[in-house]
Design a protein around this motif. Structure first.
Motif, PDB file in Angstrom:
ATOM      1  N   ASP A 147      34.673  37.854  44.483  1.00 49.25           N
ATOM      2  CA  ASP A 147      33.515  39.012  44.068  1.00 49.25           C
ATOM      3  C   ASP A 147      33.608  39.947  46.089  1.00 49.25           C
ATOM      4  N   GLN A 148      34.002  40.753  45.890  1.00 40.64           N
ATOM      5  CA  GLN A 148      33.679  41.196  47.387  1.00 40.64           C
ATOM      6  C   GLN A 148      33.534  42.767  47.184  1.00 40.64           C
ATOM      7  N   PRO A 149      33.422  43.761  48.302  1.00 37.78           N
ATOM      8  CA  PRO A 149      32.525  44.619  48.576  1.00 37.78           C
ATOM      9  C   PRO A 149      33.707  45.798  47.582  1.00 37.78           C
ATOM     10  N   ASN A 193      35.854  45.451  45.444  1.00 37.67           N
ATOM     11  CA  ASN A 193      36.552  44.920  44.130  1.00 37.67           C
ATOM     12  C   ASN A 193      37.395  45.874  43.124  1.00 37.67           C
ATOM     13  N   ALA A 236      40.128  44.680  44.991  1.00 36.81           N
ATOM     14  CA  ALA A 236      41.137  43.234  44.588  1.00 36.81           C
ATOM     15  C   ALA A 236      41.634  43.344  43.132  1.00 36.81           C
ATOM     16  N   TYR A 259      31.605  30.130  43.007  1.00 38.23           N
ATOM     17  CA  TYR A 259      32.089  31.475  42.707  1.00 38.23           C
ATOM     18  C   TYR A 259      31.381  32.293  41.000  1.00 38.23           C
ATOM     19  N   SER A 268      35.544  35.833  38.714  1.00 38.76           N
ATOM     20  CA  SER A 268      36.768  35.714  40.205  1.00 38.76           C
ATOM     21  C   SER A 268      38.346  35.552  39.750  1.00 38.76           C
ATOM     22  N   LYS A 293      40.376  39.486  50.502  1.00 41.38           N
ATOM     23  CA  LYS A 293      39.469  38.368  50.726  1.00 41.38           C
ATOM     24  C   LYS A 293      39.965  37.214  49.796  1.00 41.38           C
ATOM     25  N   ARG A 308      33.049  50.629  51.753  1.00 41.91           N
ATOM     26  CA  ARG A 308      34.002  50.063  51.960  1.00 41.91           C
ATOM     27  C   ARG A 308      34.530  49.346  51.295  1.00 41.91           C
ATOM     28  N   SER A 357      35.782  46.462  58.957  1.00 40.77           N
ATOM     29  CA  SER A 357      35.403  45.133  59.145  1.00 40.77           C
ATOM     30  C   SER A 357      34.941  45.444  60.363  1.00 40.77           C
TER      31      SER A 357
END
Ligand SMILES: [Zn+2]
Length: 940
Positions: A459-461, A463, A466, A494, A498, A549, A590, A832
């Motif tokens: 999971d990431q800012p 998604n 991704a 996780y 994911s 990520k 983000r 970032s």
């Protein structure tokens, strides 16, 4: 008796075929000319009609509509084989898939399947539409395969399933119509086609095959990587190097270290068959290996992406044009060598000769497929199995940096040099190159340097981005898993949802290539000499370019994972929860898709503000006050984009909110079309930014300040400044243009160039009046034109004079580098503190310290270390340290943004898109009475 029956059968067989052959329309009957006649080109409209006629007339054909093009045409693939095979296509397709995936088969089963299967060979044409031999050999090849009755053709049809694929319908229509528009044949020309022959990407349509941004590449990718998985694919291009007829396989080094070696040796074998056949037929002029610039390094080309899928990818680049030409005299090409065993002598050259060569080459490949049918099928299985096995054990891929590490260890231990080499069991003990094997062990048995068993994408800012990356894998035939529950691997936990990509699968080379750095060798003409440029990029690691990520997992692992069926595209699952009690909603800066949602809302007149500090949300996030219209718009936009809108129970402090409206954005383009401009046009459409394309004449004539808030210049727009020391690399287009009277009225306004004497003063005025300009790559030269206090960082002093660093000292062709980022600056909101950027001999700047104190120029991104290389090749990268990669400069009331790296490269660099997106709004400033003035602070 038996002989008589056989003869009867043959007669019957031939008569059936003769029957069909009689009904097959010849190209001349359909087009009105023979394919290859001087001065004649077929349009796609004509070609499509012909393909449909062939399919209707012959039982050797199955016509497949593989999808729509960007301009809305139907893209066609003709499957050609014997009538019997055509009836059994689904069966043979399944066999091809089973062998390619190499899952759950014993060696005996694989051999049995290979023995019964049919070879699948892909032959295409027309990808680059101005390379007109491509589509025309495809038409001629289709006609011959469908109509010919000779034993060789019948053998081919019995043993091979041929996928004749048209790569670029829109391009053929454009280019052929352009050529044929002149009624006088001798005046017809392929020069000066007015726009890109692929709507957005032009020539870059052959750089999109791991990304699959374009509709045509999606259509082709589906057939190649999901449906058919051909053992051989043959991609036709032109032109051959001057003095040759064509360049073909095998290709020069470097080849990519993740390939199965069978790929390289199989390219050798098929290449030899192609070259042999031409020589048997008395067709000279084939060059290979060092005879041309083509290599097998890059992924992303239609041909090259297939290598990472264990397919034998073939490329030929042939000469030829409907306008008669000549093979020129290039004396060095006339010396026979292993690169050019059979040189061609200077002579006149006609289109038809190139068509005949191409048909011979296609037949050579198809004949090879007949003779080695079961071997081709089995070897594809073998390569897949090799990949699976490498992914199931500790495995170390050999590459230059590993070998350099071994050599360095040995060098750092001088007392060992004279140690007896007792462990050198084989070979000449006197060989002074041999070193003790323990140095090998300490690198290539180092557990930390193993290839990963798999990758986990948590999971990431961002998604949605991704998932875009996951789809690039899925649509190129990679098996992906998703966690159905939370799980733990190597001590890390996780979330459910994911993504997991394991490397024990057939197309492991492609997986490693998308996640791991490309380790390009140091490739020089001679020691200490100039670099040999890679054919395309040196490094492109997609996960880096997209800012994904992910975790590399070096040990075997498993968990509650659901396998996604091959080719099943994924969509973000997030839905918007209305929360009527919320004060408002945050769209996280983000996430790239937050910008799409903001654009959708702004378009409906809904109030959107940016959060200018980091107290309630990441700096630069979008705040949307709650209202019924906002909720309705968010519900629609969030579900279509996969963005996430988070309810806030308390609104951010008013002082931290800055209302925005869409900037009025102009995007530079040029006559004929600029590739980087076309890609930004594509990105703008995807993320719903309203963008107007303008041309140099507009810049020289319209009131820029009245019409636009922001103008974007990509590499190739702003001319270099002719002073020593200025950096002007990149993809300039400053060559000659046609005369207005020679082109149609509608395109005349596209002519012209940005000029230092006329355009630059107008751009300066635009800035001074409050406009914003974004320059990318070589167009950052605008900073020099404007006389800003910045310098080229990549120079040296020789004899008191400043000059560019030569390639012997500094050379970074297309590679991924890491920059440090000041994400408090508006241009970098949502980024970032570190970012991976695509660098292609890009400009780098120095800013004098005194300038910092005035604040006129502020760095946005810079190279903080002497080792910024992430993927590719960066010779002399230490020169980059402390260099400025991007800055913003105040010019009058306006701002100039300069980004040296290619922040929108081929619409792959999702991790850097925000550098551009942040400039694409106009900030409104709230006065004391709470009303807004749109003219105070534009385009920050
Ligand atoms: Zn080409």
């Amino acid at each position: 008796m038996r002989k008589l029956a056989a003869t009867m059968a043959i007669i019957f067989f031939y008569s059936i075929h003769a029957l069909y052959a009689q009904r097959i329309p010849t190209p001349k009957q359909h087009f009105g000319f023979n394919i290859g006649d001087d001065y004649q080109l077929a349009t796609y409209t004509q070609t499509e009609a012909y393909f449909r006629k062939l399919a209707a007339a012959s039982d050797r054909v199955r016509l497949v509509e593989i999808g729509k093009t960007e301009e809305g045409r139907t893209q066609l693939m003709l499957i050609v084989s014997s009538p019997k095979n055509i009836r059994d296509l689904e069966h043979y397709k399944t066999v091809s898939q089973q062998l390619a995936h190499a899952e759950g088969l014993t060696d005996e089963q694989a051999h049995a399947l290979a023995a019964k299967g049919k070879a699948v060979v892909w032959i295409d044409g027309g990808l680059h539409a101005t390379e007109t031999v491509g589509t025309h050999q495809l038409i001629e090849t289709a006609y011959q395969l469908i109509s010919r009755k000779d034993p060789e053709t019948l053998q081919i049809l019995d043993n091979v399933i041929i996928l004749l694929t048209h790569d670029n319908p829109d391009g053929q229509e454009l280019v052929s119509s352009w050529y044929m528009r002149n009624p006088a044949p001798e005046k017809r020309s392929l020069e000066n086609v007015p726009r890109l022959y692929e709507k957005y990407a032009g020539h870059d349509n052959n750089r999109d095959f791991f990304m699959l941004n374009l509709k045509e590449t999606q259509n082709i990718g589906r057939q190649l990587f999901i449906e058919w998985l051909p053992q051989i694919m043959y991609n036709h291009h032109q032109a051959g190097p001057a003095g040759s007829v064509l360049a073909g396989p095998p290709y020069r080094d470097p080849f990519n270290y993740v390939f199965d070696p069978l790929i390289i040796t199989s390219i050798d074998a098929v290449g030899a068959a192609m070259n042999n056949r031409l020589n048997v037929e008395g067709k000279p002029g084939y060059t290979q290996r060092s005879g041309s610039v083509f290599s097998t390094w890059y992924n992303g080309g239609l041909r090259t992406t297939t290598y990472f899928h264990n397919m034998i990818g073939l490329l030929t680049e042939i000469i030829g044009s409907p306008t008669p030409a000549a093979v020129p005299l290039i004396p060095q090409r006339l010396i026979p060598s292993s690169a050019t065993p059979n040189p061609i002598t200077p002579q006149p050259w006609h289109f038809r000769q190139s068509i005949d060569y191409s048909v011979s080459l296609n037949y050579a490949v198809l004949d090879y497929a007949v003779r080695y049918r079961d071997e081709l099928l089995y070897n594809m299985y073998r390569m897949g199995l090799n990949s699976i096995q490498r992914g199931q054990k500790d495995y170390w891929t050999l590459s230059p940096k590993r070998i350099a590490a071994i050599e360095q260890l040995y060098k750092d231990a001088p007392r060992e040099r004279r140690a007896p080499r007792a462990d050198s069991a084989a070979g000449d003990p006197e060989d002074t190159n041999a070193i003790p094997v323990k140095y090998y062990d300490s690198v290539l048995k180092d557990p930390a340097l193993r290839d990963p068993r798999g990758y986990i994408i948590p999971d990431q800012p961002d998604n949605a981005t991704a998932i875009r990356f996951i789809n690039a894998l899925i649509n190129t035939g990679i098996a992906v898993y998703q966690a159905t529950d939370a799980f733990t691997v190597s001590g890390a936990t996780y979330n459910k949802g994911s993504w997991i990509i394991k490397t024990d699968q057939a197309f492991r080379p492609h997986i490693l290539d998308m996640f791991e750095p490309q380790d390009h060798p140091n490739d020089f003409q001679y020691p200490g000499g100039p670099p040999i440029p890679p054919y395309d990029a040196a490094g492109w690691t997609l996960a880096y370019q997209m800012g994904i990520k992910f975790h590399r997992i070096l040990d075997p692992f498993d968990g509650p994972f659901r396998r996604i069926p091959y080719g099943e595209e994924q969509h973000p699952k997030k839905t918007f929860t209305a929360s009527p009690s919320a004060e408002g909603f945050i769209l996280d800066a983000r996430a790239n898709q937050s910008f799409t949602v903001a654009n959708d809302l702004l378009k409906q007149g809904i109030r959107v503000q940016r959060v200018t500090d980091a107290s309630t949300a990441p700096r630069g996030s979008f705040y949307v006050p709650n209202s019924p219209t906002a909720i309705a718009a968010l519900t629609a936009s969030v579900s279509s984009t996969g963005a996430e809108a988070t309810p806030l129970s308390q609104a951010p402090a008013p002082a931290s909110l800055s209302p925005i409206r869409p900037a009025r954005i102009a995007l530079w383009d040029t006559y004929g079309g600029s590739l980087p401009s076309g890609w930004i046009r594509w990105i703008a459409e995807q993320y719903h930014f309203p963008v107007e394309v303008i041309y140099p004449k507009d810049i020289d004539s319209v009131d820029l300040h009245a019409k636009y808030d922001l103008i974007i210049f990509v590499s190739g727009a702003i001319p270099p400044l002719p002073v020593p020391g200025a950096t002007m690399p990149g993809r300039g287009r400053f060559g000659r243009q046609p005369k207005p009277e020679d082109i149609p009225e509608e395109y005349r306004s596209h002519l012209g160039r940005i000029t230092a004497d006329k355009s630059i003063p107008r751009l300066r005025k635009f800035l001074e009046e409050g406009g914003s300009i974004v320059t990318i790559g070589a167009s950052t030269s605008l900073a020099y034109h404007l006389g800003l206090p910045v310098h080229d960082a990549l120079t040296e002093l020789v004899g008191g004079k400043e000059r560019k660093l030569p390639g012997e000292k500094f050379y970074v062709p297309g590679s991924v580098l890491q920059v440090s980022v000041d994400s408090t600056q508006q241009a970098a909101w949502g980024m970032s503190s570190k970012a991976d950027v695509y660098f292609e001999q890009s400009p780098v700047f120095n800013i004098s310290p005194s300038t910092y104190t005035t604040g006129q120029i502020r760095p946005i991104a810079w190279f903080a270390t002497d080792k910024p290389l992430r993927s590719g090749w960066a010779w002399g990268q230490a020169y980059l340290q402390n260099g400025i990669a991007a800055f913003v400069a105040t010019v009058g009331k306006g701002k100039l943004y300069a980004f040296g790296p290619e922040i929108t490269f081929r619409a792959q660099t999702h991790g850097a898109f925000k550098f551009l997106f942040n400039e694409m709004y106009t900030t409104l400033v709230i006065d004391d009475h709470g009303s807004t003035d749109t003219h105070i602070r534009q385009g920050n």
